[in-house]
Design a protein around this motif. Structure first.
Motif, PDB file in Angstrom:
ATOM      1  N   GLU A 127     -85.757  -0.633 -19.628  1.00  7.38           N
ATOM      2  CA  GLU A 127     -84.986   0.610 -19.514  1.00  7.38           C
ATOM      3  C   GLU A 127     -85.888   1.833 -19.446  1.00  7.38           C
ATOM      4  OE1 GLU A 127     -81.716   1.349 -19.002  1.00  7.38           O
ATOM      5  OE2 GLU A 127     -81.710  -0.791 -18.543  1.00  7.38           O
ATOM      6  N   ARG A 128     -86.998   1.793 -20.149  1.00  4.09           N
ATOM      7  CA  ARG A 128     -87.887   2.954 -20.206  1.00  4.09           C
ATOM      8  C   ARG A 128     -88.771   3.082 -18.963  1.00  4.09           C
ATOM      9  NH1 ARG A 128     -92.098   3.948 -25.132  1.00  4.09           N
ATOM     10  NH2 ARG A 128     -92.858   5.974 -24.463  1.00  4.09           N
ATOM     11  N   PHE A 129     -89.304   1.961 -18.459  1.00  2.00           N
ATOM     12  CA  PHE A 129     -90.308   2.039 -17.407  1.00  2.00           C
ATOM     13  C   PHE A 129     -89.910   1.395 -16.080  1.00  2.00           C
ATOM     14  CE2 PHE A 129     -92.683   1.936 -21.448  1.00  2.00           C
ATOM     15  CZ  PHE A 129     -93.184   3.223 -21.396  1.00  2.00           C
ATOM     16  N   PHE A 130     -88.960   0.473 -16.100  1.00  2.49           N
ATOM     17  CA  PHE A 130     -88.643  -0.279 -14.890  1.00  2.49           C
ATOM     18  C   PHE A 130     -87.161  -0.235 -14.535  1.00  2.49           C
ATOM     19  CE2 PHE A 130     -92.357  -2.294 -16.889  1.00  2.49           C
ATOM     20  CZ  PHE A 130     -93.288  -2.070 -15.884  1.00  2.49           C
ATOM     21  N   LYS A 131     -86.453   0.799 -14.977  1.00  2.92           N
ATOM     22  CA  LYS A 131     -85.011   0.854 -14.744  1.00  2.92           C
ATOM     23  C   LYS A 131     -84.662   0.988 -13.270  1.00  2.92           C
ATOM     24  CE  LYS A 131     -84.758   5.731 -15.949  1.00  2.92           C
ATOM     25  NZ  LYS A 131     -84.273   6.652 -16.940  1.00  2.92           N
ATOM     26  N   ASP A 132     -85.590   1.487 -12.451  1.00  6.61           N
ATOM     27  CA  ASP A 132     -85.308   1.603 -11.029  1.00  6.61           C
ATOM     28  C   ASP A 132     -85.756   0.369 -10.242  1.00  6.61           C
ATOM     29  OD1 ASP A 132     -87.948   2.263 -11.567  1.00  6.61           O
ATOM     30  OD2 ASP A 132     -88.062   3.838 -10.048  1.00  6.61           O
ATOM     31  N   TYR A 133     -86.209  -0.663 -10.940  1.00  8.16           N
ATOM     32  CA  TYR A 133     -86.539  -1.939 -10.309  1.00  8.16           C
ATOM     33  C   TYR A 133     -85.265  -2.782 -10.223  1.00  8.16           C
ATOM     34  CZ  TYR A 133     -91.647  -1.471 -10.509  1.00  8.16           C
ATOM     35  OH  TYR A 133     -92.944  -1.089 -10.306  1.00  8.16           O
ATOM     36  N   GLU A 134     -85.106  -3.497  -9.117  1.00 10.62           N
ATOM     37  CA  GLU A 134     -83.923  -4.316  -8.878  1.00 10.62           C
ATOM     38  C   GLU A 134     -84.177  -5.763  -9.311  1.00 10.62           C
ATOM     39  OE1 GLU A 134     -81.615  -6.062  -4.963  1.00 10.62           O
ATOM     40  OE2 GLU A 134     -82.780  -4.227  -4.784  1.00 10.62           O
ATOM     41  N   TYR A 135     -83.207  -6.337 -10.012  1.00 10.40           N
ATOM     42  CA  TYR A 135     -83.282  -7.746 -10.385  1.00 10.40           C
ATOM     43  C   TYR A 135     -83.212  -8.586  -9.112  1.00 10.40           C
ATOM     44  CZ  TYR A 135     -81.942 -12.300 -12.239  1.00 10.40           C
ATOM     45  OH  TYR A 135     -81.896 -13.642 -12.530  1.00 10.40           O
ATOM     46  N   ILE A 136     -84.179  -9.502  -8.927  1.00  4.26           N
ATOM     47  CA  ILE A 136     -84.184 -10.320  -7.704  1.00  4.26           C
ATOM     48  C   ILE A 136     -84.092 -11.813  -7.996  1.00  4.26           C
ATOM     49  CG2 ILE A 136     -85.379  -8.610  -6.299  1.00  4.26           C
ATOM     50  CD1 ILE A 136     -87.957 -10.321  -6.708  1.00  4.26           C
ATOM     51  N   GLY A 137     -84.074 -12.198  -9.267  1.00  2.71           N
ATOM     52  CA  GLY A 137     -83.960 -13.609  -9.601  1.00  2.71           C
ATOM     53  C   GLY A 137     -84.865 -13.998 -10.759  1.00  2.71           C
ATOM     54  N   LYS A 151     -93.666  -6.145  -8.042  1.00  5.36           N
ATOM     55  CA  LYS A 151     -92.768  -7.028  -8.794  1.00  5.36           C
ATOM     56  C   LYS A 151     -93.242  -7.076 -10.237  1.00  5.36           C
ATOM     57  CE  LYS A 151     -91.271  -9.780  -4.962  1.00  5.36           C
ATOM     58  NZ  LYS A 151     -91.646 -10.807  -4.057  1.00  5.36           N
ATOM     59  N   VAL A 152     -92.277  -7.271 -11.154  1.00  9.30           N
ATOM     60  CA  VAL A 152     -92.626  -7.318 -12.571  1.00  9.30           C
ATOM     61  C   VAL A 152     -91.804  -8.408 -13.256  1.00  9.30           C
ATOM     62  CG1 VAL A 152     -90.959  -5.526 -13.268  1.00  9.30           C
ATOM     63  CG2 VAL A 152     -92.980  -5.942 -14.666  1.00  9.30           C
ATOM     64  N   ALA A 153     -92.466  -9.117 -14.169  1.00 10.58           N
ATOM     65  CA  ALA A 153     -91.808 -10.088 -15.051  1.00 10.58           C
ATOM     66  C   ALA A 153     -92.000  -9.606 -16.478  1.00 10.58           C
ATOM     67  CB  ALA A 153     -92.424 -11.471 -14.876  1.00 10.58           C
ATOM     68  N   LEU A 154     -90.984  -9.795 -17.309  1.00  7.93           N
ATOM     69  CA  LEU A 154     -91.053  -9.386 -18.710  1.00  7.93           C
ATOM     70  C   LEU A 154     -90.841 -10.608 -19.590  1.00  7.93           C
ATOM     71  CD1 LEU A 154     -89.412  -7.031 -16.961  1.00  7.93           C
ATOM     72  CD2 LEU A 154     -89.609  -5.883 -19.134  1.00  7.93           C
ATOM     73  N   GLU A 155     -91.650 -10.725 -20.640  1.00  9.36           N
ATOM     74  CA  GLU A 155     -91.586 -11.865 -21.559  1.00  9.36           C
ATOM     75  C   GLU A 155     -91.497 -11.362 -22.989  1.00  9.36           C
ATOM     76  OE1 GLU A 155     -91.804 -15.658 -23.270  1.00  9.36           O
ATOM     77  OE2 GLU A 155     -91.457 -15.142 -21.188  1.00  9.36           O
ATOM     78  N   ASP A 156     -90.399 -11.719 -23.678  1.00 11.23           N
ATOM     79  CA  ASP A 156     -90.263 -11.388 -25.097  1.00 11.23           C
ATOM     80  C   ASP A 156     -91.136 -12.319 -25.922  1.00 11.23           C
ATOM     81  OD1 ASP A 156     -88.453  -9.219 -25.700  1.00 11.23           O
ATOM     82  OD2 ASP A 156     -86.918 -10.418 -24.694  1.00 11.23           O
ATOM     83  N   LEU A 157     -91.948 -11.738 -26.802  1.00 10.85           N
ATOM     84  CA  LEU A 157     -92.802 -12.517 -27.705  1.00 10.85           C
ATOM     85  C   LEU A 157     -92.625 -12.027 -29.133  1.00 10.85           C
ATOM     86  CD1 LEU A 157     -96.129 -12.724 -25.686  1.00 10.85           C
ATOM     87  CD2 LEU A 157     -94.446 -14.519 -26.006  1.00 10.85           C
ATOM     88  N   THR A 158     -91.739 -12.611 -29.862  1.00 14.45           N
ATOM     89  CA  THR A 158     -91.535 -12.314 -31.281  1.00 14.45           C
ATOM     90  C   THR A 158     -91.576 -10.815 -31.578  1.00 14.45           C
ATOM     91  OG1 THR A 158     -92.780 -14.356 -31.626  1.00 14.45           O
ATOM     92  CG2 THR A 158     -92.157 -13.124 -33.583  1.00 14.45           C
ATOM     93  N   GLY A 159     -90.681 -10.080 -30.988  1.00 13.15           N
ATOM     94  CA  GLY A 159     -90.579  -8.653 -31.286  1.00 13.15           C
ATOM     95  C   GLY A 159     -91.466  -7.762 -30.442  1.00 13.15           C
ATOM     96  N   SER A 160     -92.214  -8.307 -29.534  1.00 10.62           N
ATOM     97  CA  SER A 160     -93.039  -7.523 -28.614  1.00 10.62           C
ATOM     98  C   SER A 160     -92.702  -7.957 -27.190  1.00 10.62           C
ATOM     99  CB  SER A 160     -94.524  -7.762 -28.889  1.00 10.62           C
ATOM    100  OG  SER A 160     -94.878  -7.296 -30.169  1.00 10.62           O
ATOM    101  N   CYS A 161     -93.139  -7.162 -26.238  1.00  5.59           N
ATOM    102  CA  CYS A 161     -92.880  -7.479 -24.830  1.00  5.59           C
ATOM    103  C   CYS A 161     -94.191  -7.485 -24.063  1.00  5.59           C
ATOM    104  CB  CYS A 161     -91.930  -6.440 -24.230  1.00  5.59           C
ATOM    105  SG  CYS A 161     -91.480  -6.786 -22.508  1.00  5.59           S
ATOM    106  N   VAL A 162     -94.385  -8.516 -23.276  1.00  9.09           N
ATOM    107  CA  VAL A 162     -95.528  -8.589 -22.371  1.00  9.09           C
ATOM    108  C   VAL A 162     -94.985  -8.444 -20.962  1.00  9.09           C
ATOM    109  CG1 VAL A 162     -97.382 -10.045 -21.464  1.00  9.09           C
ATOM    110  CG2 VAL A 162     -96.818 -10.108 -23.900  1.00  9.09           C
ATOM    111  N   ILE A 163     -95.593  -7.561 -20.192  1.00  4.87           N
ATOM    112  CA  ILE A 163     -95.188  -7.422 -18.801  1.00  4.87           C
ATOM    113  C   ILE A 163     -96.329  -7.873 -17.904  1.00  4.87           C
ATOM    114  CG2 ILE A 163     -93.576  -5.555 -19.304  1.00  4.87           C
ATOM    115  CD1 ILE A 163     -96.364  -4.548 -17.237  1.00  4.87           C
ATOM    116  N   VAL A 164     -95.959  -8.490 -16.813  1.00  8.60           N
ATOM    117  CA  VAL A 164     -96.907  -8.861 -15.770  1.00  8.60           C
ATOM    118  C   VAL A 164     -96.373  -8.238 -14.492  1.00  8.60           C
ATOM    119  CG1 VAL A 164     -97.992 -10.735 -14.490  1.00  8.60           C
ATOM    120  CG2 VAL A 164     -97.453 -11.030 -16.921  1.00  8.60           C
ATOM    121  N   ARG A 165     -97.176  -7.385 -13.895  1.00  7.42           N
ATOM    122  CA  ARG A 165     -96.739  -6.644 -12.713  1.00  7.42           C
ATOM    123  C   ARG A 165     -97.738  -6.863 -11.597  1.00  7.42           C
ATOM    124  NH1 ARG A 165     -98.040  -1.520 -10.854  1.00  7.42           N
ATOM    125  NH2 ARG A 165     -96.473  -0.623  -9.510  1.00  7.42           N
TER     126      ARG A 165
END
Length: 173
Positions: A127-137, A151-165
């Motif tokens: 919501e803060r950084f990628f809200k204008d990115y469209e979900y593609i699958g 493109k960006v993928a987000l991974e929840d890790l025990t209360g933290s988030c890792v992004i790969v862009r």
């Protein structure tokens, strides 16, 4: 603040083609220096633009280049950058440079960024950084979002988030 700066970097790929690219005084940082050291100089102006975009003038950042030893200036090569923040957390960027002019007459650069957002959910990061990115699958059960050539993928890790862009830039000055 550190995460906001890096997330701005991650969320705005088109910035590479604007004000940062027009600064004639920037001589380069660790990515540029490493490319020159290895002789990977054919696309050095585009590398310098990426370097300023990622590192600015922060002396705490570092990079290395991986390149073939023969005819290095005319060959595909890669860089890996470590971006250090005031609290000693680190963001990572990996890029590849194709030293042949693409359809724009300039060298193409692809980059991948990995950043951890401690104590933040992936929902809040999206919501803060990628809200204008469209979900593609999904890939392997992880949501993938896209905007322009990024493109960006987000991974929840025990209360933290890792992004790969990942992104490809093919219109750098």
């Amino acid at each position: 603040m550190k995460k906001l700066v890096l997330a701005s970097l991650l969320a705005c790929p088109l910035m590479l083609n604007t004000a940062i690219a027009t600064d004639e005084e920037y001589k380069g940082g660790p990515i540029t220096e490493s490319a020159i050291e290895y002789g990977a100089t054919k696309c050095i102006n585009q590398v310098r633009t990426v370097d300023k975009y990622i590192n600015g003038t922060n002396p705490r950042n570092g990079a290395w280049t991986t390149a073939p030893k023969e005819n290095t200036a005319n060959r595909y090569y890669a860089f890996f950058n470590l971006k250090r923040f005031e609290d000693d957390t680190t963001g990572f960027a990996h890029g590849t440079v194709i030293p042949q002019p693409g359809n724009t007459g300039r060298c193409d650069v692809s980059m991948m960024h990995v950043v951890t957002f401690p104590n933040q959910s992936c929902i809040s990061v999206r919501e803060r950084f990628f809200k204008d990115y469209e979900y593609i699958g999904e890939v392997a059960g992880k949501p993938i979002y896209s905007k322009d050539m990024s493109k960006v993928a987000l991974e929840d890790l025990t209360g933290s988030c890792v992004i790969v862009r990942s992104e490809v830039t093919n219109n750098l000055p």
